[in-house]
Structure formats: structure tokens, C-alpha cells
Enzyme design. Sequence first.
Site, mmCIF file in Angstrom:
data_model
loop_
_atom_site.group_PDB
_atom_site.id
_atom_site.type_symbol
_atom_site.label_atom_id
_atom_site.label_comp_id
_atom_site.label_asym_id
_atom_site.label_seq_id
_atom_site.Cartn_x
_atom_site.Cartn_y
_atom_site.Cartn_z
ATOM 1 N N ALA A 1 -9.449 23.701 41.149
ATOM 2 C CA ALA A 1 -9.662 24.868 42.004
ATOM 3 C C ALA A 1 -9.707 24.464 43.476
ATOM 4 O O ALA A 1 -9.036 25.075 44.318
ATOM 5 C CB ALA A 1 -10.949 25.585 41.601
ATOM 6 N N GLY A 2 -10.461 23.428 43.793
ATOM 7 C CA GLY A 2 -10.641 23.027 45.186
ATOM 8 C C GLY A 2 -9.367 22.473 45.800
ATOM 9 O O GLY A 2 -8.986 22.854 46.918
ATOM 10 N N ARG B 1 -14.617 27.517 19.934
ATOM 11 C CA ARG B 1 -15.519 26.372 20.009
ATOM 12 C C ARG B 1 -16.951 26.683 19.575
ATOM 13 O O ARG B 1 -17.575 25.898 18.876
ATOM 14 C CB ARG B 1 -15.529 25.839 21.435
ATOM 15 N N HIS C 1 -20.287 20.566 27.076
ATOM 16 C CA HIS C 1 -18.967 20.312 27.623
ATOM 17 C C HIS C 1 -18.655 21.116 28.882
ATOM 18 O O HIS C 1 -18.063 20.621 29.832
ATOM 19 C CB HIS C 1 -17.937 20.626 26.542
ATOM 20 N N GLU D 1 -14.931 26.277 37.670
ATOM 21 C CA GLU D 1 -16.125 26.274 36.808
ATOM 22 C C GLU D 1 -17.388 26.639 37.590
ATOM 23 O O GLU D 1 -18.380 27.081 37.000
ATOM 24 C CB GLU D 1 -16.285 24.896 36.145
ATOM 25 N N ARG E 1 -15.886 30.001 26.472
ATOM 26 C CA ARG E 1 -14.539 29.802 27.005
ATOM 27 C C ARG E 1 -13.596 29.318 25.915
ATOM 28 O O ARG E 1 -13.964 28.477 25.101
ATOM 29 C CB ARG E 1 -14.572 28.769 28.135
ATOM 30 N N LEU F 1 -8.394 24.982 32.777
ATOM 31 C CA LEU F 1 -7.353 24.551 33.712
ATOM 32 C C LEU F 1 -6.667 25.780 34.289
ATOM 33 O O LEU F 1 -6.374 25.854 35.482
ATOM 34 C CB LEU F 1 -6.344 23.649 32.996
#
Lengths: 646, 262
Positions: free
Chosen positions: A45-46, A338, A409, A433, A443, A449
Site C-alpha cells: 500500500a505504501g 481460514r 497471521h 492492513e 479476510r 495483496l
Amino acid sequence: MTKLNAKIPSGPLAEKWTHYKTDQKLVNPANKRKLDIIVVGTGLAGAAAAASFGEMGFKVKVFCIQDSPRRAHSIAAQGGINAAKNYPNDGDSVYRLFYDTIKGGDYRAREANVYRLAEVSNSIIDQCVAQGVPFAREYSGYLDNRSFGGAQVSRTFYARGQTGQQLLLGAYGALSKEIGLGHVELFHRHEMLDLVLVDGRARGIVARNVVTGELERFAAHAVVLATGGYGNVYFLSTNAMNSNASAAMRAFKRGAYFANPAYVQIHPTCIPVHGDYQSKLTLMSESLRNDGRIWVPKKKEDAERVRKGTMKPIDIPEADRDYYLERRYPAFGNLVPRDVASRAAKERCDAGFGVGNTGLAVYLDFAESIQRLGRNVIEARYGNLFQMYEKIVDENPYETPMMIYPAVHYTMGGLWVDYELQTTIPGLFAAGEANFSDHGANRLGASALMQGLADGYFVLPYTIQNYLADQISVPRFKTDTPEFDEAERKIQFEIDRLLSIKGKQSVDTFHRKLGIIMWENVGMGRNEAGLKLAIEKIQLLREEFWKDVRVVGSKTGVNQELEKALRLIDYLELGELMARDALLRNESCGGHFREEYQTEDGEALRDDQNYKYVSAWEYKPGDVPEKHIEPLNYEFIEVKTRNYKV
Amino acid sequence: MKLTLKIWRQENAKAKGRFETYKLDNISSDCSFLEMLDILNEQLVNDQIKLPVDTISFDHDCREGICGMCSLYINGRPHGPEQGTTVCQLHMRHFKDGDTITIEPWRAGPFPVVKDLMVDRLAFDKIIQAGGFTSVSTGGVPDANAIPIRKEDADLAMDAAACIGCGACVAACKNASAMLFVAAKVSQFALLPQGQIEARERVHAMVAKMDELGFGNCSNTYACEAECPKNISVENIARMNREYFSQAITKANRNQSGGGAG
């Protein structure tokens, strides 16, 4: 109570983002040169945001705590990135990706944000290919796809088991290009320790240069936090050692609301804990569940024998194996989301069927796939993961099943942001995140990603202009103001205090204690008594920390103990906030499983009547934080019970 | 396991360094190398007598072998004795009880020591900034499947792109050459159609920057490949050299034909 305004554009779901872009304010090229943006963090993101801002003509300052922007933890993502390309012609669409993400998040994410995410997903793949990201390809020369949990289509693009690395290096390349051109200035080995507000707006940061130990001031017209998640509250997690929650927590203390802190993703396929000296846990990609089958022994006697080492898993006959995910969830089998897979593993281990010397492990078995496809195919797909497993565990997964167990995670919670990714502090944005916006209570795999790059390449470059358009007449800021003085003094005081305690227990000793409290009470299964106990214990631990921590070394020069201690201050407060949020959410949803709220067969029991909302916490100095609510209105999809059985 | 550790200690870039000896006991063979150092640091913190003590600084982050941050020179080898392994993925089972282990930082002019075992690898970032990318901006690109790429080429590009930028190749080379690092990036783009547009500028700019930053010439000993934790092949160096000279010839030809477009 403050009313949270998510600023969701009006109109039909599929047209909201188009409407927004049509109506938003823009900044002309001559004015962009006069505006400064600070980006903290160089993960997907950054790096994507900083590179894009630089290309657009803004003056950008970007910060990372490591020696290079390429080290950010996005690099460790293994499996892949989702997009609604529908290249395999298997029925995918923007709507389906949106739907799967909302459902996967257990109907606790904001509809409009998630639709936009699905909408821009395809552009991400185009962008990355243009950058030269070497995605996996078919013999035809076209891009290959695979499946991930919670989806019935193949929409995941990948680059071997190193997708995060390749996407990050793509974004790092774009960022490097802009640094080379002088549009972006890089500050490496800098750790943000406070946000500076001027007249209620985010106007800068104070960061510690970890090489010299000096506190440095930086001003800008807007600040973007892309500082990742807070999984390291638990001490043991799959996060990198330097991933931390300080930037977000310090923004929280300056007035940014923290949303859904209780939503933590416990990933089902990690290498089990092996000793008390352990520093972190290692993930085995979810993609392994495409070809691996998860099982435990059907008989408790067999489980006991393999635990003692008197029996080998390969000697347990097929009829005596319990492929519990295939048994419980026939429609999705080993590819359930998950949260569902993690809870099912815990359930079997708690019931006495776990394997490994601790009994806290289940098998992930490739024998059948190796027989069906051949060892070379499995090696081509997962070779690096198998190698990594063998290095850590010293067992060959081609010959004996892998052992896995759930581990912390990813954190779905984060700074509250509106549709523009702006926090409750004007001029402060949060991406990737670090924000809470797209994944609800759970998620889906290969969506982190996607979200990081969506925020950085395709959302912030638009929405930040809408904010900066009003700032064009504001001149560049100086940093010798009372606001910067106050922030720096505060940090200096904190550092001096830490170094002066000279107690008996190391920073890691406290962090491990916090981790145990969190894992036992705010982990995979939570209940009222445990959460209340956690709050009490954390408060006591915090008191003990400020009396007895031992931080060696000095404040000048490199001091890694001091860096850890500063981060632990924030974990000790965030841990309590997570427990408080979990305590007040009297339902089970996604990664948040309250043992009091489950169906007869152990599935999560949501309460849409009372809890279909985002909780957003406001910091109150010297008091408990105050909870605010953003109701979630599902205008376009029908809210259902999540079902992966049929 | 019982271990004797000889560790390089250096206050900062300007200070003079020295080896210090430390003893460790009861180390599990399942422990990772970095966890062993964590235990040593914990022991230093708990040492009540010698205040003020200072822990040993070393770079590390993901501890999964992918971020490229860890960088220890162990018994004369970058990342230690295991082939194709970063320090963070190295486990103590590869050492023997009673061993003496020498731990140093990367030793190369362009990588100055920051403190103890930490070095500054900003030089690698600068090489990438000189041309290790395609100059595409965000947006306005064609559909991802509009550019088919032979699977074999994509796979070779991926082999090269797997470089984690740790600097072991430089540390292993007696000339402190960065050829393998630069070649891996140049190769990735040379193998892909997206990289062709700027091929000439890229290879020349990156090589020039590498020279400017003080990295040495290729020693042709292939120590870089032998010590690379990601097994990046020296074939990439050959590919880069081809790329460098063929681009130089193209440039010369263009200049001769009067285009002056070089």
C-alpha cells in the site's frame, strides 16, 4: 456520541466509484508541486501510494523502519493475488468477487468499499504485468490462475510461492524510479513515533532515526499511514519481527478511531510451535490446500501413538483417517475460509485427536496428489514451500505429511476510515492492513495483496486529491512550532523513562507474557470470563512493565532493545483494547469466535439484529476508550448465514 | 549444545571494531541461528553485574528467508554453512556441540558497518533507482493478457527476480562485486517484452551506478552463486554482459548511421 460518516457515494453499487470520481475535486499540476504528502510504510500500500503520488507531481516523503523499502513484510506473502479477470472462463465477475469477499468477511464489511475493491482488482494485474512482474504463465503464454479458500472459481494470480515478493518488488521499482527522479524522498531506518496535528488536521510526524537515535520532525499537507497490522501483539505470529502497531496506536491517541480491534485472523496452515525460545511462526501458504488434504487420526489410540512417536502417520490406514474438513464441509472441502479451517483444527486437537509431540498439530498430506500428478508437478507448484518446511522441521514433506497448526497471521481491524480511506482526523489516511475497511471479520486468502495495491495505486491517488484540493493555498509548514515541540518532548520523556527504570525483566519477557494472555483469552476461542480476565491481567502487566522493565543501552545510536520497548508500550494498550472490543461483541463472526455463541454443530452464530455494525473506539486520556458504532447497511446483497457445507 | 561465539562488536560506523567472546549453554538443536542470538542478547540483558551492557545489534525481519534483511558472515561464509539458505532459516542442528562460531558483518567497502553486525546497503537501492524498473506510471496500461510471454521466458525471468537483495554475493566476492545482484535485475527485464523498451538505458545506467558506488569487477570465481541463498545463477551475469555489449553496439551503430539518437 459522534456520528461516523462513511461518506459512501449515492447511486447503484456498481456506479458509486464512477460517481465519486466524476464529482471529486482535483488538484492541477502546478498546485501539486506545492503540496507535500508523508507516506509511512513501504509495503504494497505504501510503496504503491508513494510512487503514484510522485508520478502525479506531489512532493512525497516516504518512511520505512528497515534498511530498504524492499524489506516491508508484504514481501513474505506467498500464495497470490485475487482479481475478477475471469480468464479461466469459470464464471467469475466483479460482482462474484465482491460477493465472495463480503460473505467471506461474514457480513461485517462495508458494501461500497468492497465493491470498489473488486472493481479495481483487474487494473492491478494489468499494472503489475506492465511493470514486469513475472506471474506464472501457461504454455500458451497467457497468465495462469489457481484457487484459494472461500471461492469456487480460480481467480488467484501468482508468482510461484513468492507472489508478495514479486508484487512488492514491482511497487518498489516504481517507488525507486520516483526516488531517482527526485519526486519522492526516502527516509530509511526511521520509525514514526507520533503524529502531529495543527488545528485539528494531520500536519506531520515525529520519527526516530534508529541509526543516530535522534528524533526528527517532518511536516506535510497530508499523512498516509500504510504501516500494516498488529498481529505481533501476540508475540508469536507470522508477522515480521519489526512489524508493529505504534504508528496506528499513536494516531489513535491523537484522535483517530480504531475499528474492530477484535478481528484477528488466525491462519490454519502454519508450522506448529516447537519450543519456548521461539521468536516467530512460519506460514505455509494457503495455496497448499489446493492439493493437500487435511486430516487427523480417527482413533484416539492412533493419535496418542503418533504423538509418542511409536507410530508413523503413513502407517495409519486410509479408513482410520478423518479428513474432517471434507467430512464437515463437502461443498468447499479443504478450501473452506481460514477462520472455519482454523476452528476445525482446534476442535479436533481439543478433542484429543491432535498430532505432533505437543498434540497441537494436524496433518496436511500430499501423498494422493503426488500419486495423481507426479512429484515433479507438486515440486513445480510448491517446491520452495516444501523446502522451507524441511529446513525448519527437518522432515521431508514429499515422504511424510506436513504438520500444521493455526497461528496469528493478519488483523482485519485497524484505523477506522471512510470511503475515501480518511481516518477521523482530517488529512490522515490509512491504507492496506493498517485500515479496517474491506475484510469484515475474516479476510479471504489472496485478498490482502489485492487490497494493499488497490488502496495504493487506484484509490488514494483519487481520494487524497479531494482533500488536498482545499489545501492549495496553505503554504509549506515549518516544524519549529509548539505542536512539534510538544510531540517531541513527549517521546523524549517516554524514552528517558524507559531507560531509567532499570528493572529486572527484559522487554521480550514482558512481550511473551502479553502474548500468552492474548493467545489464551483473545485467540481462536473467546468467552466473557476469559476476556474479563485478560483485561485485568494486561492492566497488571502494564503496571509491572513500567516498574520492572530493563532496557539496556543508550538513547543515542542503534538500540534495538529500546525500539522493542517503545513498541511494547503500544502493544500493552492495544491488547486491552482488543479484549474490550471482543467482550462487547456478543456474537460470533468470522475470526471472532465467542464460545457462548455457536450452533449445535459448533458453527459461528452471528447476531445481525444487534451487531451488524463496525465498532470504532475513541481514545480518552486517562479513561477507558469510548465505543462508537457505524451501522452496516446492506442495500444490495442479502445477508445470509455463511454456509460452506452445500 | 554448548557454544563459544566470537562476535564482531563495533559501536558505530566510525568506531574501531573488535571481536568479543561469549559462551552459551543449553541451546536446542531445533533453535534457529537468530533465535540463538536472541538467547544470547537475553542473557546479556539479564546479566545484572556488568551494567551498562549493550545487546548485539543485527539486522533481521521476516525470519522466513524472503525479506533479505539478515546478513551475517558465519565462519567465513555469508549466511553460514547451509547451501541456499539465509541466516534466518539456518538451524543449530547444522553445528556441533562445543563448536566455536565466528560471526562478522558483511565486509565490503560499499556496505559500511552501522553497528556491530548491521551494515548499510543503501548502495543496492541506489542501483535500482538508476534503472531497475520499467518506467511505467500507474494507470493507462493494456490488459494483462494482451502481452503473451513464453512460459520458459517467464520462468527464467522469475528465477532471476527471486533475488532478495541481501548482499551475500558482494560479501562473498573478493572484489566486492555486485555483478550478480545487478545481473539478476537486468536479466529479469531482458527476458520480458516489457523490459525491451528501455533495455539499452537500463543496463548502462545500472552498471555505471554500480561502478560509481565502488563495487569491484567480477572476479569470475562464482563465489557469488555458491553463496547466494536463493541460488541465483551466474548465467545471469553472462546474459547481462551480452545485453551490455549488444546494447553498446546498437548504440554505436545508431550513432554511425547519423541518427544521433543515442
